[in-house]
Design a protein around this motif. Structure first.
Motif, mmCIF file in Angstrom:
data_model
loop_
_atom_site.group_PDB
_atom_site.id
_atom_site.type_symbol
_atom_site.label_atom_id
_atom_site.label_comp_id
_atom_site.label_asym_id
_atom_site.label_seq_id
_atom_site.Cartn_x
_atom_site.Cartn_y
_atom_site.Cartn_z
ATOM 1 N N VAL A 60 44.534 24.892 62.535
ATOM 2 C CA VAL A 60 43.505 25.764 61.967
ATOM 3 C C VAL A 60 42.801 25.012 60.844
ATOM 4 C CG1 VAL A 60 43.027 27.923 60.758
ATOM 5 C CG2 VAL A 60 44.774 27.864 62.556
ATOM 6 N N TYR A 61 41.479 24.949 60.927
ATOM 7 C CA TYR A 61 40.654 24.301 59.913
ATOM 8 C C TYR A 61 39.765 25.346 59.245
ATOM 9 C CZ TYR A 61 41.753 19.818 62.223
ATOM 10 O OH TYR A 61 42.387 18.726 62.763
ATOM 11 N N LEU A 62 39.523 25.176 57.950
ATOM 12 C CA LEU A 62 38.519 25.959 57.232
ATOM 13 C C LEU A 62 37.359 25.022 56.930
ATOM 14 C CD1 LEU A 62 40.735 28.044 54.765
ATOM 15 C CD2 LEU A 62 40.072 28.566 57.127
ATOM 16 N N THR A 63 36.168 25.386 57.385
ATOM 17 C CA THR A 63 35.045 24.451 57.342
ATOM 18 C C THR A 63 33.895 25.007 56.494
ATOM 19 O OG1 THR A 63 34.169 25.323 59.443
ATOM 20 C CG2 THR A 63 35.719 23.496 59.574
ATOM 21 N N ARG A 64 32.869 25.521 57.134
ATOM 22 C CA ARG A 64 31.690 26.011 56.409
ATOM 23 C C ARG A 64 32.110 26.993 55.318
ATOM 24 N NH1 ARG A 64 26.000 27.847 58.784
ATOM 25 N NH2 ARG A 64 26.608 26.240 60.276
ATOM 26 N N GLY A 65 31.646 26.751 54.107
ATOM 27 C CA GLY A 65 31.997 27.600 52.973
ATOM 28 C C GLY A 65 33.081 27.020 52.084
ATOM 29 N N ALA A 107 27.195 20.407 56.662
ATOM 30 C CA ALA A 107 26.070 19.641 56.128
ATOM 31 C C ALA A 107 24.801 20.202 56.749
ATOM 32 C CB ALA A 107 26.204 18.153 56.444
ATOM 33 N N HIS A 108 23.740 20.281 55.962
ATOM 34 C CA HIS A 108 22.469 20.747 56.496
ATOM 35 C C HIS A 108 21.982 19.822 57.614
ATOM 36 C CE1 HIS A 108 21.858 23.950 53.739
ATOM 37 N NE2 HIS A 108 21.536 23.232 52.690
ATOM 38 N N ASN A 109 21.373 20.413 58.621
ATOM 39 C CA ASN A 109 20.684 19.636 59.644
ATOM 40 C C ASN A 109 19.398 19.057 59.054
ATOM 41 O OD1 ASN A 109 18.832 19.128 62.000
ATOM 42 N ND2 ASN A 109 20.620 19.852 63.135
ATOM 43 N N ARG A 110 19.074 17.840 59.417
ATOM 44 C CA ARG A 110 17.858 17.218 58.881
ATOM 45 C C ARG A 110 16.608 18.029 59.188
ATOM 46 N NH1 ARG A 110 18.419 10.677 60.061
ATOM 47 N NH2 ARG A 110 20.281 10.315 58.763
ATOM 48 N N SER A 111 16.632 18.743 60.316
ATOM 49 C CA SER A 111 15.448 19.518 60.699
ATOM 50 C C SER A 111 15.162 20.647 59.713
ATOM 51 C CB SER A 111 15.625 20.099 62.105
ATOM 52 O OG SER A 111 16.640 21.090 62.129
ATOM 53 N N PHE A 112 16.170 21.027 58.908
ATOM 54 C CA PHE A 112 15.965 22.091 57.928
ATOM 55 C C PHE A 112 15.027 21.647 56.805
ATOM 56 C CE2 PHE A 112 20.500 23.876 58.827
ATOM 57 C CZ PHE A 112 20.087 24.271 60.082
#
Length: 228
Positions: free
Chosen positions: A42-47, A121-126
């Motif tokens: 189990v991984y905790l990622t975004r946030g 990580a933000h996508n470059r397209s953002f």
């Protein structure tokens, strides 16, 4: 940032973990994290990066997680010398809510077992449309962010827009009100949870942030990157 939970925990409680978990510190500040299950781990990622930033963890730390059930953990942090790290106090307590746009509500198969690749990580397209903003005293203290109309806001916002979502570089979303001001120079004022974001991220006068939007423009979601 991202972490992998101990395998013993995954073996005992992995089936109870929901797609989004909540970590609550002693100050009742609540941090949402996206959970991923990969090869029975189990991984905790975004946030997760919001906790690192909130506690200003730069050189390592210890975190104790007390599983309460229903996808919620109590957390206590210590620095690398095992000295307690006291949570910052806010009233009401901070709520770090992750942006779930384009995130499926089911666990995704065949993800890489890499902390670096799993970290948000933000996508470059953002940032196809982007503006570097040096924060002013009013940005930091008066509860609104001044966004110029010329060369940025005119391509990103409709003049009638009243609400946007700011997504920070930890993947957390902040609900904000927006008003267009035709006074010279023309600009947009972003209020709502902007002041909470300023407090949570300890933003300072003259600090530079990058404000971004996807190429389609006229978006209700704006992305932020911080220099520190």
């Amino acid at each position: 940032g991202a972490i992998i939970l101990p395998r013993m925990f995954a073996d005992d409680f992995g089936d109870d973990i929901t797609r989004v978990v909540s970590l609550v510190d002693l100050g009742n500040n609540r941090f949402q994290c996206l959970a991923e299950k990969i090869n029975q781990n189990v991984y905790l990622t975004r946030g997760w990066g919001a906790i690192q930033d909130f506690y200003d963890i730069r050189f390592g730390a210890w975190i104790m997680l007390l599983y309460k059930g229903a996808g919620e953990f109590g957390i206590v942090l210590q620095d690398r010398f095992h000295r307690p790290i006291q949570p910052r106090q806010f009233f009401p307590p901070m709520q770090f809510i992750i942006d779930m746009c384009r995130i499926p509500d089911y666990f995704v198969d065949n993800l890489p077992e890499s902390i670096e690749l799993l970290s948000y990580a933000h996508n470059r397209s953002f940032f196809t449309l982007a503006h570097d903003k040096s924060l002013t005293l009013s940005d930091v203290t008066e509860g609104y962010l001044y966004v110029p109309y010329d060369n940025f806001g005119e391509h990103v916002f409709d003049e009638d827009i009243t609400f946007i979502k700011l997504v920070d570089d930890c993947g957390c979303a902040w609900a904000c009100d927006v008003t267009y001001h035709a006074t010279n120079p023309r600009h947009f004022r972003v209020a709502g949870q902007w002041s909470r974001l300023v407090a949570a991220r300890r933003l300072l006068v003259d600090e530079t942030i990058k404000i971004g939007s996807q190429a389609n423009g006229l978006s209700n979601t704006i992305y932020l990157m911080f220099t520190k």
